[in-house]
Write a protein that holds these residues in place. Structure first.
Motif, PDB file in Angstrom:
ATOM      1  N   GLU A  89       0.820  -1.208   0.000  1.00  0.00           N
ATOM      2  CA  GLU A  89       0.000   0.000   0.000  1.00  0.00           C
ATOM      3  C   GLU A  89       0.851   1.253   0.000  1.00  0.00           C
ATOM      4  O   GLU A  89       1.936   1.313   0.594  1.00  0.00           O
ATOM      5  CB  GLU A  89      -0.935   0.003   1.200  1.00  0.00           C
ATOM      6  N   PRO A  93      -2.338   7.526  -0.962  1.00  0.00           N
ATOM      7  CA  PRO A  93      -2.904   6.980  -2.197  1.00  0.00           C
ATOM      8  C   PRO A  93      -2.576   7.829  -3.412  1.00  0.00           C
ATOM      9  O   PRO A  93      -2.723   9.048  -3.405  1.00  0.00           O
ATOM     10  CB  PRO A  93      -4.411   6.977  -1.914  1.00  0.00           C
ATOM     11  N   ILE A 118      -3.602  -4.847  -2.963  1.00  0.00           N
ATOM     12  CA  ILE A 118      -2.918  -3.691  -3.540  1.00  0.00           C
ATOM     13  C   ILE A 118      -3.764  -2.460  -3.268  1.00  0.00           C
ATOM     14  O   ILE A 118      -4.932  -2.410  -3.650  1.00  0.00           O
ATOM     15  CB  ILE A 118      -2.707  -3.869  -5.063  1.00  0.00           C
ATOM     16  N   ASN A 119      -3.165  -1.455  -2.645  1.00  0.00           N
ATOM     17  CA  ASN A 119      -3.940  -0.302  -2.189  1.00  0.00           C
ATOM     18  C   ASN A 119      -3.199   0.996  -2.502  1.00  0.00           C
ATOM     19  O   ASN A 119      -2.084   1.229  -2.015  1.00  0.00           O
ATOM     20  CB  ASN A 119      -4.168  -0.407  -0.672  1.00  0.00           C
ATOM     21  N   GLY A 120      -3.800   1.846  -3.339  1.00  0.00           N
ATOM     22  CA  GLY A 120      -3.306   3.202  -3.545  1.00  0.00           C
ATOM     23  C   GLY A 120      -2.130   3.344  -4.478  1.00  0.00           C
ATOM     24  O   GLY A 120      -1.519   4.423  -4.536  1.00  0.00           O
ATOM     25  N   LEU A 121      -1.783   2.317  -5.249  1.00  0.00           N
ATOM     26  CA  LEU A 121      -0.624   2.374  -6.136  1.00  0.00           C
ATOM     27  C   LEU A 121      -1.013   2.849  -7.532  1.00  0.00           C
ATOM     28  O   LEU A 121      -2.167   2.742  -7.948  1.00  0.00           O
ATOM     29  CB  LEU A 121       0.037   1.000  -6.238  1.00  0.00           C
ATOM     30  N   VAL A 145      -7.759  -5.332  -5.165  1.00  0.00           N
ATOM     31  CA  VAL A 145      -7.190  -4.053  -5.629  1.00  0.00           C
ATOM     32  C   VAL A 145      -8.142  -2.950  -5.217  1.00  0.00           C
ATOM     33  O   VAL A 145      -9.335  -2.997  -5.535  1.00  0.00           O
ATOM     34  CB  VAL A 145      -7.006  -4.051  -7.160  1.00  0.00           C
ATOM     35  N   SER A 148      -6.601   2.225  -6.815  1.00  0.00           N
ATOM     36  CA  SER A 148      -5.347   2.234  -7.556  1.00  0.00           C
ATOM     37  C   SER A 148      -5.598   2.717  -8.977  1.00  0.00           C
ATOM     38  O   SER A 148      -6.739   2.815  -9.423  1.00  0.00           O
ATOM     39  CB  SER A 148      -4.708   0.842  -7.548  1.00  0.00           C
ATOM     40  N   TRP A 149      -4.519   3.024  -9.702  1.00  0.00           N
ATOM     41  CA  TRP A 149      -4.603   3.629 -11.025  1.00  0.00           C
ATOM     42  C   TRP A 149      -3.764   2.829 -12.003  1.00  0.00           C
ATOM     43  O   TRP A 149      -2.612   2.478 -11.715  1.00  0.00           O
ATOM     44  CB  TRP A 149      -4.100   5.074 -10.996  1.00  0.00           C
ATOM     45  N   SER A 172     -11.086   2.043  -8.420  1.00  0.00           N
ATOM     46  CA  SER A 172      -9.846   2.231  -9.158  1.00  0.00           C
ATOM     47  C   SER A 172     -10.140   2.786 -10.544  1.00  0.00           C
ATOM     48  O   SER A 172     -11.283   2.771 -11.000  1.00  0.00           O
ATOM     49  CB  SER A 172      -9.089   0.897  -9.254  1.00  0.00           C
TER      50      SER A 172
END
Length: 327
Positions: A89, A93, A118-121, A145, A148-149, A172
């Motif tokens: 993470e 974010p 997966i957080n904020g990647l 997830v 995320s982007w 996301s």
């Protein structure tokens, strides 16, 4: 619908428009992106140990369980999870950006442990020679997830098959993804193999550059309260493709079909390739679909190759869009 084994994170909005959950990565101060803590940018939350690379941090976890915090920065590196349960993470974010590097010729993150969160990647500019470069390549295990982007790559998320596992993707953004210009076939914003369950809730899909926005062979799906904005898409195909059939629901989504399409014949396709799963009772309701302003053409909202009893409820669709078409 049978209750999903995927844990609920929050109540979803029934209707969403173009404005979905999108954070402005560009607004993060440059100093914050460049600064990295002494001892390493990757911290094991449980032990407090810092590592110089994400790969070192994952290797230290081994077959156990850990949370790895990523400091703000742009990282031209990739990593492979080989075992265990990990949570990766961003400290903030949208501030931890993995840019342009793929491991094993596959993805920025190659995941083959028991579970990954997966957080904020941010994943961007991932391209490989076979055309399947992704932010995340999932080879086995569960995946969650959140916020995320995925941008300007050949694919956002690509998976293998794991019928006993689940995938959840929430809040996301997938932008500038997809291609059909390679020998391996088309790449898509999200391409899910034969998984047990897939949950796609409150995400934004936009500006596709080929393929489908969501393609999934999962046996059970929950695709709810997402926006599919194809108005700036180029050479795109279906918004949602369930090529092997599925049960579950596609509800409360917002669709705009753009002008530049490789295939504009349908918004949602069910069973177009091989019937691995029965689609009886698949609920498609409460969605809104239209063309970009000024565009006139004929398309089907749901194109069905299965012959199963798909439960199509009330959907708000614009003129020129057939509610259902058997193919």
């Amino acid at each position: 619908m049978v209750d999903s084994p995927i844990p609920e994170r929050s109540a979803a909005l029934r209707w969403i428009g173009i404005a979905t959950v999108v954070l402005a990565v560009a607004a993060i101060p440059i100093a914050a992106l460049l600064a990295q803590p002494a001892g390493g940018a990757f911290t094991n939350r449980e032990s407090g140990e810092r590592f110089q690379s994400l790969q070192q941090a994952l290797d230290a976890v081994g077959n156990s369980r850990a949370t790895i915090s990523v400091a703000p920065g742009t990282y031209r590196e990739c990593a492979v999870q080989r075992a265990g349960v990990v949570r990766i993470e961003a400290e903030q974010p949208g501030s931890a950006i993995f840019d342009g590097v793929a491991c094993e010729g596959k993805a920025a993150l190659v995941l083959r442990g028991r579970e990954a969160n997966i957080n904020g990647l941010v994943f961007r500019n991932i391209n490989v020679s076979d055309g399947n470069g992704a932010g995340i390549r999932l080879e086995q295990g569960n995946l969650n997830v959140f916020q995320s982007w995925f941008a300007d790559s050949q694919q956002g998320i690509l998976t293998a098959n794991d019928p006993d596992a689940w995938i959840a993707i929430e809040k996301s953004t997938f932008s500038g993804l997809g291609t059909c210009e390679n020998s391996a076939g088309c790449a898509h914003s999200i391409y899910i193999g034969d998984y047990g369950a897939l949950r796609v809730v409150q995400n934004r899909f936009e500006k596709g550059t080929g393929g489908h926005y969501v393609k999934a062979r999962a046996g059970r799906v929950e695709i709810r309260s997402n926006s599919f904005d194809d108005s700036a898409g180029r050479g795109t195909n279906y918004m949602i493709d369930l090529p092997a059939g599925a049960t579950g629901e596609v509800v409360g989504n917002w669709f705009v079909q753009g002008r530049d399409k490789e295939n504009y014949s349908a918004f949602i396709a069910v069973g177009a390739e091989d019937l691995l799963h029965n689609a009886d009772g698949l609920a498609i309701a409460g969605n809104r679909a239209r063309f970009v302003p000024g565009l006139r053409r004929s398309s089907a909202f749901v194109a069905d190759w299965t012959g199963h009893e798909i439960a199509i409820g009330e959907n708000e669709i614009s003129p020129g869009i057939k509610p259902y078409e058997r193919r």
